[in-house]
Design an enzyme around this catalytic site. Structure first.
Site, mmCIF file in Angstrom:
data_model
loop_
_atom_site.group_PDB
_atom_site.id
_atom_site.type_symbol
_atom_site.label_atom_id
_atom_site.label_comp_id
_atom_site.label_asym_id
_atom_site.label_seq_id
_atom_site.Cartn_x
_atom_site.Cartn_y
_atom_site.Cartn_z
ATOM 1 N N SER A 14 5.086 -1.303 -4.830
ATOM 2 C CA SER A 14 3.916 -0.814 -5.577
ATOM 3 C C SER A 14 3.070 -1.936 -6.183
ATOM 4 C CB SER A 14 4.371 0.123 -6.695
ATOM 5 O OG SER A 14 3.232 0.512 -7.440
ATOM 6 N N SER A 16 1.023 -1.196 -8.631
ATOM 7 C CA SER A 16 0.672 -0.744 -9.983
ATOM 8 C C SER A 16 0.923 -1.807 -11.053
ATOM 9 C CB SER A 16 1.432 0.536 -10.340
ATOM 10 O OG SER A 16 0.911 1.597 -9.601
ATOM 11 N N THR A 59 6.347 7.232 -9.373
ATOM 12 C CA THR A 59 6.040 7.277 -7.949
ATOM 13 C C THR A 59 7.173 7.947 -7.199
ATOM 14 O OG1 THR A 59 5.243 5.982 -6.064
ATOM 15 C CG2 THR A 59 6.844 4.887 -7.473
ATOM 16 N N LYS A 63 7.946 12.459 -8.917
ATOM 17 C CA LYS A 63 6.784 13.079 -9.586
ATOM 18 C C LYS A 63 7.072 14.515 -10.034
ATOM 19 C CE LYS A 63 3.581 10.094 -7.383
ATOM 20 N NZ LYS A 63 2.322 9.803 -6.781
ATOM 21 N N ASP A 99 -3.392 11.104 -9.891
ATOM 22 C CA ASP A 99 -3.542 10.934 -8.434
ATOM 23 C C ASP A 99 -4.690 11.799 -7.919
ATOM 24 O OD1 ASP A 99 -1.383 9.205 -8.068
ATOM 25 O OD2 ASP A 99 0.039 10.842 -7.737
ATOM 26 N N GLY A 120 2.159 16.752 5.053
ATOM 27 C CA GLY A 120 3.164 16.503 4.016
ATOM 28 C C GLY A 120 3.169 17.621 2.993
ATOM 29 N N GLY A 122 5.093 17.070 -0.195
ATOM 30 C CA GLY A 122 5.762 16.506 -1.373
ATOM 31 C C GLY A 122 4.874 16.604 -2.607
ATOM 32 N N TYR A 207 -1.092 2.463 1.155
ATOM 33 C CA TYR A 207 -2.027 1.339 1.127
ATOM 34 C C TYR A 207 -1.281 0.047 1.467
ATOM 35 C CZ TYR A 207 0.210 0.973 -3.421
ATOM 36 O OH TYR A 207 1.148 0.899 -4.421
ATOM 37 N N GLY A 227 -5.114 4.106 1.088
ATOM 38 C CA GLY A 227 -4.990 4.595 -0.285
ATOM 39 C C GLY A 227 -5.273 3.577 -1.371
HETATM 40 P P1 NDP Z 1 7.662 12.938 -1.644
HETATM 41 O O1 NDP Z 1 8.993 12.311 -1.455
HETATM 42 O O2 NDP Z 1 7.473 13.945 -2.735
HETATM 43 O O3 NDP Z 1 7.215 13.685 -0.253
HETATM 44 C C1 NDP Z 1 7.337 13.029 0.973
HETATM 45 C C2 NDP Z 1 6.726 13.888 2.102
HETATM 46 O O4 NDP Z 1 6.725 13.070 3.271
HETATM 47 C C3 NDP Z 1 7.497 15.168 2.450
HETATM 48 O O5 NDP Z 1 6.563 16.154 2.835
HETATM 49 C C4 NDP Z 1 8.324 14.740 3.688
HETATM 50 O O6 NDP Z 1 8.605 15.800 4.574
HETATM 51 C C5 NDP Z 1 7.352 13.789 4.341
HETATM 52 N N1 NDP Z 1 7.977 12.796 5.218
HETATM 53 C C6 NDP Z 1 8.763 11.745 4.839
HETATM 54 N N2 NDP Z 1 9.115 11.030 5.931
HETATM 55 C C7 NDP Z 1 8.533 11.645 7.007
HETATM 56 C C8 NDP Z 1 8.531 11.389 8.402
HETATM 57 N N3 NDP Z 1 9.180 10.345 8.919
HETATM 58 N N4 NDP Z 1 7.823 12.208 9.199
HETATM 59 C C9 NDP Z 1 7.140 13.267 8.685
HETATM 60 N N5 NDP Z 1 7.121 13.579 7.375
HETATM 61 C C10 NDP Z 1 7.818 12.776 6.546
HETATM 62 O O7 NDP Z 1 6.632 11.736 -1.779
HETATM 63 P P2 NDP Z 1 5.267 11.637 -2.625
HETATM 64 O O8 NDP Z 1 4.451 12.839 -2.346
HETATM 65 O O9 NDP Z 1 5.562 11.294 -4.028
HETATM 66 O O10 NDP Z 1 4.579 10.317 -1.984
HETATM 67 C C11 NDP Z 1 4.166 10.297 -0.638
HETATM 68 C C12 NDP Z 1 3.411 8.999 -0.303
HETATM 69 O O11 NDP Z 1 2.210 8.901 -1.054
HETATM 70 C C13 NDP Z 1 4.182 7.714 -0.598
HETATM 71 O O12 NDP Z 1 4.018 6.875 0.523
HETATM 72 C C14 NDP Z 1 3.482 7.142 -1.821
HETATM 73 O O13 NDP Z 1 3.605 5.734 -1.878
HETATM 74 C C15 NDP Z 1 2.049 7.562 -1.539
HETATM 75 N N6 NDP Z 1 1.145 7.626 -2.727
HETATM 76 C C16 NDP Z 1 0.041 6.808 -2.830
HETATM 77 C C17 NDP Z 1 -0.822 6.892 -3.916
HETATM 78 C C18 NDP Z 1 -2.026 6.007 -4.029
HETATM 79 O O14 NDP Z 1 -2.543 5.857 -5.147
HETATM 80 N N7 NDP Z 1 -2.552 5.449 -2.959
HETATM 81 C C19 NDP Z 1 -0.571 7.833 -5.016
HETATM 82 C C20 NDP Z 1 0.552 8.689 -4.779
HETATM 83 C C21 NDP Z 1 1.393 8.568 -3.686
HETATM 84 P P3 NDP Z 1 9.938 16.737 4.449
HETATM 85 O O15 NDP Z 1 9.626 17.813 3.450
HETATM 86 O O16 NDP Z 1 10.106 17.267 5.835
HETATM 87 O O17 NDP Z 1 11.074 15.849 4.014
#
Ligand code: NDP
Length: 262
Positions: A14, A16, A59, A63, A99, A120, A122, A207, A227
């Site tokens: 990160s 941050s 992060t 969250k 976010d 996604g 998450g 990013y 990002g």
């Molecule tokens: P979560 O762990 O909550 O969610 C992850 C998601 O990614 C789930 O939907 C998961 O699917 C999916 N996933 C993970 N690996 C794979 C894969 N190989 N193929 C397909 N789907 C996959 O993560 P967050 O939502 O907290 O964060 C997600 C991303 O966002 C991170 O990379 C984070 O760094 C980035 N981010 C960037 C920000 C910015 O300011 N630029 C701000 C916030 C986040 P499943 O349900 O099937 O497991």
């Protein structure tokens, strides 16, 4: 002296800490911002208090735990169930989500966005899908697994990889962590390529690297963005929450922009 931290697992990637420490130094404040690897999100408030923090960012993958455990959640955090900013006021810890507004600021240059595909399901997907919906867009959500999709089914059209038929969107938004630490696409290429081909813009919340998702979008000729700008905007908004919104956002933006990001 105020202490701030970033909670996550992993946290090493990160930017941050660099952004916040750059703002602290350039605004002449007595504070520091550190990384804190947190394995179990259930302990987030205990760790917050143990470290004596004034504020924190959260992060992947905590969250949702941050939103659920905070003493007081903002209206938006209560709606989406995901928080990236915690701040202590008195004895209570308040949760916010920067976010979503950070993301909306960073896609302003794309013009009017009406139809969006979110990849996604998450915490980030929850925040951004609801922010786009509240902004008037029609949002579909496509995820690898079915479990987390259930939380979207009341407000959005939801698809797993098996039941999605590719078509075009104004914006295809990757919120998965596919591509963060690996070279994977967020969905199979036979779904993603025709979808991107029929769409206008691609955005990846990751990013600092050209992910396979953005590389594919670029090969197919789509305008695209990573990002980094979203990260800057969400950090500016979080920093201002840490400091009771006393600063002008553009002043924080300039102070953070002086951070070395490579
Ligand atoms: P979560 O762990 O909550 O969610 C992850 C998601 O990614 C789930 O939907 C998961 O699917 C999916 N996933 C993970 N690996 C794979 C894969 N190989 N193929 C397909 N789907 C996959 O993560 P967050 O939502 O907290 O964060 C997600 C991303 O966002 C991170 O990379 C984070 O760094 C980035 N981010 C960037 C920000 C910015 O300011 N630029 C701000 C916030 C986040 P499943 O349900 O099937 O497991």
């Amino acid at each position: 002296m105020r202490l701030f931290a970033l909670f996550g697992d992993p946290v090493s990637h990160s930017l941050s800490p660099r952004l916040h420490n750059s703002a602290i130094i350039n605004l002449g404040l007595r504070a520091a911002y550190v990384r804190h690897l947190l394995k179990n999100g259930d302990n987030i408030l205990q760790e917050f208090n143990k470290l004596g923090l004034s504020g924190a960012n959260v992060t992947i993958p905590h969250k949702e735990a941050a939103a659920a455990r905070a003493d007081v959640a903002s209206e938006f955090v209560s709606l989406v169930g995901a928080a990236n900013t915690l701040v202590k006021r008195g004895e209570k810890i308040y949760a916010y989500n920067t976010d979503a507004p950070g993301f909306l600021k960073s896609i302003m240059g794309f013009g009017e966005i009406k139809k969006v595909l979110v990849l996604g399901a998450g915490g980030t997907a929850l925040a951004l899908a609801h922010a786009l919906r509240l902004h008037g867009a029609s949002v579909s959500v496509l995820n690898r697994g079915k479990d987390r999709l259930k939380r979207f089914s009341n407000d959005f059209q939801t698809f797993s990889h098996e039941n999605f038929t590719p078509y075009g969107f104004d914006l295809v938004l990757n919120t998965t962590s596919a591509g963060l630490k690996d070279e994977l696409l967020p969905a199979p290429a036979d779904i993603l390529a025709p979808t991107l081909k029929a769409s206008k813009f691609a955005f990846d919340v990751i990013y600092g690297k050209k992910t396979p998702f953005l590389a594919l979008a670029s090969t197919l000729g789509l305008a695209h963005k990573d990002g980094l700008e979203m990260l800057l905007h969400q950090a500016v908004l979080a920093f201002n929450i840490f400091y009771e919104n006393i600063f002008n956002e553009s002043k924080i933006f300039s102070a953070m922009s002086l951070a070395p990001l490579k």
